[in-house]
Design a protein around this motif. Structure first.
Motif, short mmCIF file in Angstrom:
data_model
loop_
_atom_site.label_atom_id
_atom_site.label_comp_id
_atom_site.label_asym_id
_atom_site.label_seq_id
_atom_site.Cartn_x
_atom_site.Cartn_y
_atom_site.Cartn_z
N PRO A 7 51.74 48.57 44.43
CA PRO A 7 50.71 47.97 45.29
C PRO A 7 49.66 49.01 45.66
O PRO A 7 49.97 50.19 45.85
N GLY A 8 48.40 48.57 45.71
CA GLY A 8 47.30 49.45 46.04
C GLY A 8 46.68 50.15 44.84
O GLY A 8 45.61 50.74 44.96
N LYS A 9 47.33 50.10 43.69
CA LYS A 9 46.80 50.74 42.49
C LYS A 9 45.80 49.82 41.79
O LYS A 9 45.81 48.61 41.98
N SER A 10 44.96 50.41 40.95
CA SER A 10 43.95 49.65 40.22
C SER A 10 44.38 49.44 38.77
O SER A 10 45.08 50.27 38.20
N VAL A 11 43.94 48.32 38.23
CA VAL A 11 44.12 48.01 36.81
C VAL A 11 42.74 48.13 36.18
O VAL A 11 41.79 47.48 36.63
N VAL A 12 42.61 48.97 35.17
CA VAL A 12 41.33 49.22 34.50
C VAL A 12 41.49 48.85 33.04
O VAL A 12 42.52 49.15 32.42
N GLY A 13 40.49 48.18 32.48
CA GLY A 13 40.56 47.79 31.08
C GLY A 13 39.20 47.81 30.43
O GLY A 13 38.17 47.82 31.10
N THR A 14 39.22 47.83 29.11
CA THR A 14 38.00 47.79 28.31
C THR A 14 38.02 46.55 27.44
O THR A 14 39.06 46.20 26.89
N THR A 59 44.49 32.94 43.58
CA THR A 59 43.63 33.98 43.05
C THR A 59 43.39 34.99 44.17
O THR A 59 42.92 34.64 45.24
N VAL A 60 43.75 36.24 43.92
CA VAL A 60 43.64 37.30 44.91
C VAL A 60 42.27 37.98 44.82
O VAL A 60 41.66 38.32 45.82
N GLU A 61 41.80 38.18 43.60
CA GLU A 61 40.51 38.82 43.36
C GLU A 61 39.94 38.28 42.06
O GLU A 61 40.69 38.02 41.12
N GLU A 62 38.63 38.09 42.03
CA GLU A 62 37.99 37.62 40.80
C GLU A 62 36.62 38.27 40.67
O GLU A 62 35.91 38.44 41.65
N SER A 63 36.30 38.65 39.45
CA SER A 63 34.96 39.18 39.18
C SER A 63 34.40 38.48 37.96
O SER A 63 35.12 38.19 37.01
N THR A 78 41.95 45.78 41.86
CA THR A 78 42.88 46.57 42.66
C THR A 78 43.91 45.65 43.29
O THR A 78 43.57 44.63 43.89
N LEU A 79 45.17 46.03 43.12
CA LEU A 79 46.26 45.28 43.74
C LEU A 79 46.20 45.50 45.25
O LEU A 79 45.94 46.63 45.69
N PRO A 80 46.45 44.45 46.04
CA PRO A 80 46.47 44.65 47.48
C PRO A 80 47.55 45.66 47.87
O PRO A 80 48.61 45.71 47.24
N LYS A 122 53.56 43.65 35.85
CA LYS A 122 54.81 43.99 36.53
C LYS A 122 54.46 44.84 37.74
O LYS A 122 53.87 45.91 37.61
N ILE A 123 54.83 44.34 38.92
CA ILE A 123 54.56 45.05 40.17
C ILE A 123 55.90 45.49 40.75
O ILE A 123 56.80 44.67 40.94
#
Length: 131
Positions: A7-14, A59-63, A78-80, A122-123
């Motif tokens: 929790p609190g970490k970010s997921v980054v992708g291309t 949906t927790v976050e959407e862009s 970013t995970l809450p 997986k959290i």
């Protein structure tokens, strides 16, 4: 296999749009961080949960990104910090995931086609510097 996230970490992708840009173009895409809860059938009471089949999405976050002339782009969510780890029990399950929506135009067609794709995440329990 995916490494569990804290929790609190970010997921980054291309994302790369390199296949046949003259035939298929992605004009817009969206990335959503979602939670899915599934209640096992024997534990569902009549009402709203029963009508949904015991499955609830949030949906927790959407862009949303405009990308008509984009060849390569990146995203991050970013995970809450208080995110509940994914789990499964006899009563219910909770699963996190990234859902992608790609809105594409195809040459010689006026309509926009939508492609939806989901990646499970997986959290694990909160990370601690003392462990």
């Amino acid at each position: 296999e995916q490494e569990p996230l804290c929790p609190g970490k970010s997921v980054v992708g291309t994302i790369e749009f390199t296949e046949s840009p003259d035939v298929v173009r992605c004009v817009k895409y969206a990335v959503a961080l979602e939670i899915e809860e599934q209640i096992e059938n024997e534990w569902i009471s009549k009402g709203k949960s029963a009508a949904l089949g015991g499955r609830l999405h949030q949906t927790v976050e959407e862009s949303v990104h405009i990308s008509p002339d984009t060849v390569s782009t990146c995203f991050y969510v970013t995970l809450p910090p208080n995110a509940t780890p994914d789990f499964r029990s006899d009563l219910m399950s909770l699963q996190w995931g990234l859902r992608f929506y790609f809105y594409m135009t195809i040459r010689n067609q006026k309509s926009i086609k939508t492609l939806e794709w989901k990646i499970p995440l997986k959290i694990r329990p909160p990370c601690s510097s003392f462990v």
